[in-house]
Design an enzyme around this catalytic site. Structure first.
Site, PDB file in Angstrom:
ATOM      1  CG  HIS A 109      -1.652   1.213   1.500  1.00  0.00           C
ATOM      2  ND1 HIS A 109      -3.020   1.245   1.443  1.00  0.00           N
ATOM      3  CD2 HIS A 109      -1.265   2.472   1.807  1.00  0.00           C
ATOM      4  CE1 HIS A 109      -3.455   2.477   1.706  1.00  0.00           C
ATOM      5  NE2 HIS A 109      -2.393   3.248   1.927  1.00  0.00           N
ATOM      6  CG  HIS A 134      -4.822  -0.125  -3.372  1.00  0.00           C
ATOM      7  ND1 HIS A 134      -3.673   0.588  -3.103  1.00  0.00           N
ATOM      8  CD2 HIS A 134      -5.223  -0.655  -2.199  1.00  0.00           C
ATOM      9  CE1 HIS A 134      -3.413   0.489  -1.809  1.00  0.00           C
ATOM     10  NE2 HIS A 134      -4.322  -0.251  -1.248  1.00  0.00           N
ATOM     11  CG  ASP A 139      -8.772  -1.632  -1.263  1.00  0.00           C
ATOM     12  OD1 ASP A 139      -8.762  -2.299  -0.213  1.00  0.00           O
ATOM     13  OD2 ASP A 139      -8.413  -0.430  -1.310  1.00  0.00           O
ATOM     14  CG  HIS A 176     -15.833   1.317   6.319  1.00  0.00           C
ATOM     15  ND1 HIS A 176     -14.963   0.961   7.330  1.00  0.00           N
ATOM     16  CD2 HIS A 176     -15.047   1.591   5.245  1.00  0.00           C
ATOM     17  CE1 HIS A 176     -13.718   1.031   6.890  1.00  0.00           C
ATOM     18  NE2 HIS A 176     -13.735   1.393   5.623  1.00  0.00           N
TER      19      HIS A 176
HETATM   20 ZN   LIG Z   1      -4.545  -0.354   0.777  1.00  0.00          ZN
END
Ligand SMILES: [Zn+2]
Length: 426
Positions: free
Chosen positions: A180, A233, A307, A311
């Site tokens: 990341h 990503h 990804d 939530h």
């Molecule tokens: Zn990430």
């Protein structure tokens, strides 16, 4: 279960042209492919006219929130969202609570998956203890349980010396690193891209260079350590070009992924602070979208991954800066890729199969699946004439924080078969 699927158009990673024919499946395997096959006694026949027969998808970047955040998602609900989207295998990210940083937690997660999931679940493990970037995680023990991907996803491994040491150590066991990429000091409150929209909304943005610097840093570290680095990503065109440059050099093993949302949306979509467009790395610009799409078509990106980041509605209803980053992705990924890119002629089913089924499995050291005689039954039927409306009821994820909520798109995942079981039928 014996199944005869007739008149299917068969997708493969090797050709944009779809083969057509009948496919006979029994004992969890593809037994025969041909024209005019007759159904054996007791077989069920499915007429697949207008439908694509494709290998099951594989998502190498998902957040299942278990253990620790089960109100958002569990391994059970997350894998059902996967099946809903035509996905038959996933790789979990380790930012749970506790973080997946030791053999004990890996064993626990794999045990929950074994009891509650209908598809194979793999997990990554942390590079550093509790993802704090300081001490190495229990890499040895995790390796013994089959973990091959190490990542502090959610954050960059801050200290490059620690990451380099981890690379030197774990590469000997055939493990690889997934990054990341984000310089935290540059990223502000991590809410959105730095640009016209962030100026207009009056929120400090995260510049693309915050991501690009770490893309380059981590590839350089892998180059120095002889490690395999996978860049997660990617959201910036220049970040993609950085990866392209390193791949063209050919002296470091680098792979990379792109998410559907970074191909489809820009920071303009945030509009009036819509938190369903808030994720990290953030949505950037039209030029970035176009650059990333070209990178995908050119093969700079080895894989597509969602990804998937659920939530609760309560969390996402906070103000834009306070709301957590991330959107769900697995219920919607394949249909959205079909609607926006395949149906519009931007790319074919071969790209989808290669980048969202075959290559992600290979990344994990697994064999790719295909529609060929002798292959395990691991496939979907996708109706190109039907539509899907992504209502709250349609979604199998425990959370519905997605920009696709209530949108109707072309295409429908109609059937998912794995081994001897029909996992989904619409
Ligand atoms: Zn990430």
């Amino acid at each position: 279960m014996t199944l005869l699927i007739t008149n299917a158009r068969i997708a493969s990673e090797n050709s944009p042209d779809l083969a057509s024919g009948d496919v006979l499946i029994s004992d969890g395997k593809i037994q025969q492919i041909g024209k005019g096959l007759t159904a054996p006694d007791g077989a069920r026949t499915i007429d697949a006219r207008n439908r694509i027969l494709a290998p099951g998808m594989f998502d190498a970047h998902v957040h299942f929130r278990e253990p620790g955040f089960e109100a958002k998602e569990t391994i059970a609900s997350g894998t059902e969202a996967a099946i809903n989207g035509g996905i038959t295998g996933v790789v979990m990210m380790p930012n749970t609570r506790p973080a997946i940083d030791s053999a004990t937690v890996v064993a626990n997660v794999l045990d929950i998956a074994k009891r509650t999931a209908r598809i194979p679940v793999y997990t990554s493990g942390c590079v550093t203890k509790d993802r704090h970037g300081k001490e190495l995680a229990g890499i040895d023990g995790m390796r013994n349980l089959g973990v091959v991907m190490l990542t502090d996803d959610g954050d960059t491994t801050g200290d490059p010396a620690v990451l380099l040491r981890a690379m030197q150590y774990a590469s000997e066991f055939g493990m690889f690193f997934a990054s990341h990429c984000e310089v935290p000091e540059l990223a502000g409150p991590r809410a959105l891209n730095e640009g016209l929209v962030s100026y207009r909304l009056g929120i400090k943005g995260s510049p693309a260079c915050a991501e690009e610097i770490i893309i380059d840093r981590d590839i350089r570290l892998a180059h120095a350590a002889g490690a395999h680095i996978h860049i997660q990503h990617v959201s910036s065109k220049l970040g993609m070009e950085t990866i392209r440059w390193w791949k063209q050099r050919g002296d470091v093993k680098v792979t990379a992924e792109v998410s559907p949302h970074h191909l489809l949306f820009t920071d303009e979509h945030i509009g009036d602070f819509d938190t369903n467009y808030k994720m990290n790395p953030p949505l950037r610009t039209q030029a970035d979208n176009e650059g990333l799409l070209q990178g995908l078509i050119d093969g700079v990106f080895d894989l597509i991954a969602t990804d998937h980041a659920p939530h609760t509605p309560f969390e996402k209803s906070q103000d834009f800066v306070s709301a957590p980053n991330g959107i769900t992705g697995m219920d919607t990924a394949l249909v959205s890729l079909y609607h926006h890119f395949v149906a519009t002629g931007k790319f074919g089913w071969d790209l989808i199969v290669k980048r969202y089924s075959a290559e992600p499995r290979r990344l994990m050291g697994l064999p790719a699946v295909s529609i060929e005689v002798g292959q395990p039954a691991d496939f979907i039927l996708f109706d190109t004439e039907a539509e899907t409306t992504f209502t709250k009821e349609f979604m199998k994820s425990r959370s519905q924080n997605t920009p696709f909520i209530d949108q109707t798109l072309k295409g429908s995942v109609d059937l998912v078969v794995l081994g001897t079981e029909i996992l989904l039928e619409r």
